[in-house]
Design an enzyme around this catalytic site. Structure first.
Site, PDB file in Angstrom:
ATOM      1  N   ASP A   1       6.511  -5.771   3.122  1.00  0.00           N
ATOM      2  CA  ASP A   1       5.102  -5.419   3.163  1.00  0.00           C
ATOM      3  C   ASP A   1       4.818  -3.961   2.968  1.00  0.00           C
ATOM      4  OD1 ASP A   1       2.517  -6.205   4.231  1.00  0.00           O
ATOM      5  OD2 ASP A   1       2.757  -5.537   6.393  1.00  0.00           O
TER       6      ASP A   1
ATOM      7  N   ASP B   1      -2.376  -9.565   0.110  1.00  0.00           N
ATOM      8  CA  ASP B   1      -1.137  -8.943   0.819  1.00  0.00           C
ATOM      9  C   ASP B   1      -0.748  -9.909   1.853  1.00  0.00           C
ATOM     10  OD1 ASP B   1       1.061  -7.718   1.252  1.00  0.00           O
ATOM     11  OD2 ASP B   1       0.077  -6.238   2.421  1.00  0.00           O
TER      12      ASP B   1
ATOM     13  N   ASP C   1      -7.017  -5.407   0.030  1.00  0.00           N
ATOM     14  CA  ASP C   1      -5.983  -4.365  -0.175  1.00  0.00           C
ATOM     15  C   ASP C   1      -5.903  -3.848  -1.754  1.00  0.00           C
ATOM     16  OD1 ASP C   1      -3.864  -3.141   1.003  1.00  0.00           O
ATOM     17  OD2 ASP C   1      -2.167  -4.552   0.453  1.00  0.00           O
TER      18      ASP C   1
ATOM     19  N   LYS D   1      -4.067   1.389  -6.253  1.00  0.00           N
ATOM     20  CA  LYS D   1      -3.214   0.132  -5.903  1.00  0.00           C
ATOM     21  C   LYS D   1      -4.298  -1.137  -5.747  1.00  0.00           C
ATOM     22  CE  LYS D   1      -1.716  -1.861  -1.355  1.00  0.00           C
ATOM     23  NZ  LYS D   1      -1.522  -1.402   0.282  1.00  0.00           N
TER      24      LYS D   1
ATOM     25  N   LYS E   1       3.100 -10.751   7.603  1.00  0.00           N
ATOM     26  CA  LYS E   1       2.212 -10.407   8.371  1.00  0.00           C
ATOM     27  C   LYS E   1       1.783 -11.357   9.290  1.00  0.00           C
ATOM     28  CE  LYS E   1      -0.175  -7.317   5.098  1.00  0.00           C
ATOM     29  NZ  LYS E   1       0.015  -5.940   5.733  1.00  0.00           N
TER      30      LYS E   1
ATOM     31  N   ARG F   1       3.299   0.856  -2.142  1.00  0.00           N
ATOM     32  CA  ARG F   1       4.095   2.103  -2.570  1.00  0.00           C
ATOM     33  C   ARG F   1       4.829   1.773  -3.950  1.00  0.00           C
ATOM     34  NH1 ARG F   1       6.283   3.639   3.088  1.00  0.00           N
ATOM     35  NH2 ARG F   1       4.350   2.378   3.626  1.00  0.00           N
TER      36      ARG F   1
END
Length: 496
Positions: A340, A263, A281, A258, A270, A344
């Site tokens: 968020d 992010d 991230d 990833k 966030k 995945r």
């Protein structure tokens, strides 16, 4: 743009005894002795300074100015220790021994272990050298006056013990790359800059490089990745495939990482300061890339395809929204619940693409969920696998490598919370859930059931005080663990 470089010091693993070590010409010596030898060693005339420090009640380490056989002045650091065993305390203790050595600014360090049984000496010596190699790395800094350290050019250890120097240096370089990328700020390592670095590195290392930009991903139907990347400026995101294909390789490995360079959380923004630090991230991709470099440097006889899902998760008119339904490249439709949960999404398409090569093993790395960090803290990382017989071995490999993992369940009944009324599955469960498990069950839809797969949720990628052999806060967790795992896998002993 490629700003990473690494020069491994020469490592001499010499059979010299203690008397020869004491006469050795070296500006800095580290002498570690079993606790049972304390009285005998402190009686030696050349260690009188240590004897005086001990008499004054100091516990050590003891500092002893020395004059070697060439009349050169130097410093000997004397440490007494019991056998340290194999647990995490060994790694913590060794990091504490190694940390102060940087202040001496020397290119040469000589290490001697006295009074330990051969097997213990080998374990202790390997971890000491690995820790010295990790500490030998200068990470990039944006400070106007960054402190420079003198790197070691020669590490001499004695008495000799079994040591795979090539693997040790390969691990150190791969971990150094993973940490180097991790500490770069988002203003330096954005998605286009990351892609450029990867391409340049592939050219230097001789890896094949295939970049699936957004146009190529659209043609492949990679709607899960594109949902995340479309919130950025046009063309920033890409899935990059790097290939290392040594002659004679009979097994194939896929590494997937990833690579979210920043992010924001997207429309599920966030809040409460949780966006700070989200330039890290991309840590999973950094570990995947560092592992590829380590495998290449160690010349392991395994074919490797490394897939880096590089993007940023932003807010904008084109950004994806909760309630959308998107289609991944394997045809699976996904109902978006939380923007968020972007990690995945990008991994879904990267895993599905990696699976098309029919690898013998897939390992993916991601700083994926806060749930895993809440469950384990940052001393461990979470491990999930579709090979239940591996679980005990994974725990042991974590303990041995210093990069501890703890397995979580992957039972199919966790899928109940991912059932969608409108699509094949929900991106994540609405409301509270064991999200680290849910995320892995989600990812399992993109890995063939008959392909051995390991997912690492890297809650240990950043830990104040370091982890394993690494003393820096950004740890590069996963490179050393993976090389230990691959040694077992290639020997056919991963489940034993």
């Amino acid at each position: 743009m490629l700003d990473f470089s690494y020069q491994a010091p020469k490592i001499d693993n010499d059979p010299r005894d203690l008397d020869q070590f004491m006469e050795l010409s070296s500006p800095l010596k580290l002498l570690i002795c079993h606790q049972s030898l304390k009285e005998t060693l402190l009686a030696r005339p050349e260690l009188v300074a240590a004897s005086l420090q001990a008499a004054l009640g100091q516990e050590g380490p003891y500092l002893c100015p020395i004059i070697d056989s060439s009349d050169q002045q130097g410093l000997l650091i004397l440490i007494f220790s019991p056998a340290l065993g194999t647990g995490h305390e060994r790694f913590k203790q060794i990091r504490q021994w190694i940390a102060p050595l940087a202040q001496y600014q020397t290119e040469q360090l000589s290490l001697h272990l006295e009074g330990f049984e051969p097997a213990e000496r080998a374990r202790l010596g390997e971890v000491l050298l690995a820790s010295l190699l990790a500490a030998n790395v200068t990470l990039p800094s944006q400070k106007r006056e960054a402190k420079a350290r003198t790197p070691y050019r020669l590490l001499a250890s004695s008495p000799a013990f079994p040591l795979d120097v090539a693997r040790l240096c390969a691990e150190a370089e791969g971990n150094a790359l993973a940490r180097h990328l991790g500490v770069l700020p988002a203003s330096v390592l954005d998605a286009p800059g990351y892609r450029q670095r990867v391409k340049e590195m592939a050219g230097v290392e001789g890896w094949q490089c295939q970049e699936y930009d957004e146009a190529a991903l659209k043609a492949l139907g990679a709607g899960a990745f594109l949902a995340v990347s479309r919130g950025s400026q046009d063309g920033q995101g890409a899935i990059v495939k790097l290939s290392y294909e040594p002659a004679g390789a009979t097994r194939q490995l896929a590494l997937v990482g990833k690579g979210i360079c920043h992010d924001s959380g997207g429309y599920n923004l966030k809040v409460g300061g949780s966006m700070y630090g989200m330039h890290l991230d991309m840590g999973g991709s950094a570990v995947a890339l560092g592992t590829l470099l380590a495998i290449s440097r160690a010349r392991l006889p395994v074919r490797v395809h490394c897939w880096l899902a590089i993007a940023e998760n932003h807010i904008g008119p084109a950004a994806y929204r909760p309630g959308e339904v998107v289609t991944a490249c394997n045809g699976t439709t996904i109902e978006v619940v939380d923007t968020d949960a972007e990690g995945r999404m990008v991994l879904a398409d990267a895993l599905a693409l990696a699976a098309r090569d029919e690898p013998d093993l897939i390992i993916d790395y991601a700083t994926l969920t806060g749930a895993c960090k809440r469950a384990l803290g940052s001393r461990y990382s979470g491990a999930f696998t579709n090979q239940a017989e591996w679980l005990t071995c994974l725990i042991a490999l974590g303990q041995e490598s210093g990069e501890r993992v703890w397995p979580f369940p992957l039972d199919s009944d966790y899928d109940e919370v991912l059932e969608s009324e409108w699509a094949d599955l929900l991106q994540c469960a609405p409301g509270a859930s064991p999200d680290h498990i849910d995320a892995t069950r989600f990812l399992s839809r993109f890995v063939p059931a008959n392909t051995p797969w390991l997912h690492l949720d890297l809650s240990g990628y950043r830990h104040k005080g370091g982890n394993g052999v690494v003393g820096s806060e950004v740890t590069g967790f996963g490179v050393r663990f993976t090389l230990s795992l691959l040694a077992k896998w290639q020997a056919g002993k991963l489940g034993s």
